[in-house]
Design an enzyme around this catalytic site. Structure first.
Site: not given
Length: 555
Positions: A140, A143, A146
């Protein structure tokens, strides 16, 4: 180290009066924080801290009275010019000329090593640390959640390296259930750097200024997690529930009041099982002294269970494992709405900074506005993130983060650029005469590098006795405290101590820059002030780099 030499001198005199070894007193002698409202002493001894470690008769319950009595028994000398008593403290004021000479010589000599050579760290053994941080799911986009793990882990690694520890930075990629083993594990075993570099993750880390020594993934520990389950079973630690799941009893009374699930009913492993395998593998591979995991606080129970199970398995080194947790960032939105991905944040901070710089008078002087905007914007994000306790949630605000004045990363960058520009511009000033005998100061190579605009002329003699103004003394006093701030951050791994210190240093330097002009001053006064501002800039830059910020020289 400047502060160390003063502490040793004070401790030596105190030891004779208190009949205690000097080394027992050094950590009880601290630099006094600078006060805007009043002039303060340079160092103070806490009577309470000495009382706890001593049964000496001269220290009684009335700390204030004892401070007064102790102050009366001490004498001023060539180092200490004034001794006074405060509420439970004995205060020491250093000879002003010696203060300026010692601090500036030490900062300019040590450069980026200033503060880390302090004897405060002499009793701290050099260790090998494995630090796991960032750890995104590579299937992915990166984000925004993170971001904190990445910058916090990077700070901890930077600090430990600066203090002489060996650090191994690991990015434990979330690749379970996806065909990304080559990207993570293949990087280690087959040296497939091109595969990793082709990933947008690597690009994001390079904008953030973060690097890793190892990349691994959950899939790498799939088979090894089965070995863990077998070991747990052999040791009698694995129990089966009615539904067939595997658990480990963590309760003290073995009544299952606390347990951890380590296996699904179909016999497959769980996240914690793979973490057990990873921890054991890393310890076998690196033989590290400590293992640090940097994740959000929602995983606190997970790591508590992880460390408990490791200890039950007979791994005593589990006590040296540590989870550094952090809170959530709330309200981070772009102009287009709620932020989900880190690249949205970086694009937003870059565009906002470019807009702010476009309206500033100095923008035309910047060689690469895009790069500068990115560095200043990242500084804004990092400082807003690091101002409080890591475990605290905080409300994000673009307007607050990007303010050029106040306690922001933008202000730190602006101060650094201003100091750099001022020092670089004035390096051509030389003395033609002196009324007082100068103090010899030898400048290291990195100091001369700022002379680009005025040739290779060297400053070798600086009359630091000129630095007697209150604003100059405040900067010098603050520089004395740097090693204590580093020591405090090294103990609790909280960046807020360094952030607070650097913000105060920037404010003090900004005031001094206005009240202590270099241009137009007498040559020897200009040189002394130049040294003061160069020292402030060096310490500011060192602290910013520890936090993961790249200082800019134009803004």
């Amino acid at each position: 180290m400047a502060a160390c030499s003063f502490r040793r001198s004070i401790a030596s005199q105190l030891s004779k009066v208190l009949d205690l070894p000097p080394e027992n007193l050094i950590k009880s002698i601290s630099a006094v924080p600078v006060s805007k409202k009043r002039h303060v002493a340079d160092f103070q001894l806490s009577i309470a801290s000495v009382t706890e470690d001593s049964s000496t008769d001269c220290l009684a319950q009335d700390l204030h009275l004892q401070a007064q009595k102790l102050a009366e028994r001490l004498k001023c000398d060539a180092v200490v010019r004034e001794i006074s008593a405060g509420p439970g403290t004995v205060n020491f004021t250093i000879n002003r000329e010696l203060l300026a000479k010692t601090v500036l010589q030490q900062v300019l000599k040590d450069g980026s090593q200033y503060g880390v050579k302090s004897e405060l760290f002499s009793a701290v053994p050099r260790q090998k640390a494995v630090i796991e941080f960032s750890s995104p799911n590579i299937a992915k986009k990166f984000h925004v959640g993170h971001l904190r793990s990445t910058i916090v882990g990077n700070f901890i690694a930077n600090l430990k390296v600066a203090l002489g520890h060996e650090v191994i930075r690991i990015n434990y990629l979330g690749d379970w259930g996806m065909q990304f083993g080559l990207l993570g594990v293949g990087f280690q075993h087959f040296g497939n750097k091109e595969k990793l570099k082709s990933s947008p993750l690597q690009h994001l880390f390079e904008r953030l200024g973060v690097h890793f020594d190892e990349y691994s993934g959950e899939s790498f520990y799939h088979e090894k997690s089965q070995e863990i389950l077998k070991t747990l079973e052999d040791k009698g630690l694995l129990q089966k529930t009615i539904k067939g799941t595997g658990i480990v009893d963590l309760s003290e009374k073995k009544d299952l009041s606390s347990f951890s699930t380590v296996m699904r009913s179909d016999g497959t492993s769980l996240y914690i099982t793979r973490d057990l395998a990873a921890a054991i593998d890393r310890m076998n591979k690196h033989s590290c002294d400590t293992m640090i995991y940097v994740t959000d606080k929602s995983q606190s129970n997970h790591f508590q269970h992880l460390f408990q199970i490791l200890k039950l398995m007979g791994y005593d080194w589990a006590e040296r494992c540590q989870h550094v947790s952090f809170g959530l960032v709330q309200g981070m939105k772009t102009r287009r709405g709620e932020v989900i991905f880190l690249e949205d944040v970086l694009n937003e901070v870059r565009s906002r900074m470019l807009q702010n710089m476009a309206s500033a008078k100095t923008t035309k002087e910047v060689e690469d506005p895009m790069e500068t905007a990115e560095k200043v914007g990242l500084a804004a994000l990092i400082i807003q993130d690091f101002r409080g306790l890591l475990s605290s949630d905080y409300q994000f605000s673009w307007d607050r983060a990007l303010q050029s004045r106040g306690d922001t990363g933008v202000f730190l960058q602006y101060t650094h650029a201003r100091l750099h520009r001022g020092v670089k511009f004035m390096m051509g000033i030389t003395e033609t005469s002196r009324k007082r005998k100068p103090i010899k100061m030898n400048f290291p190579p990195h100091f001369h590098s700022l002379e680009q605009m005025h040739g290779n002329e060297q400053l070798t003699d600086v009359n630091v006795a000129c630095l007697q103004e209150p604003d100059a003394i405040s900067v010098l006093q603050h520089l004395l405290r740097y090693d204590e701030v580093l020591y405090r951050s090294s103990q609790d791994l909280q960046p807020k101590h360094i952030v607070s210190y650097l913000l105060t240093l920037s404010h003090l330097a900004a005031v001094a820059h206005k009240t202590l002009p270099v241009k137009g001053s007498a040559p020897e006064l200009a040189q002394a002030r130049l040294c003061l501002f160069q020292a402030a800039r060096l310490v500011l830059a060192s602290g910013m780099k520890l936090l993961g910020i790249t200082p800019v020289t134009q803004m």
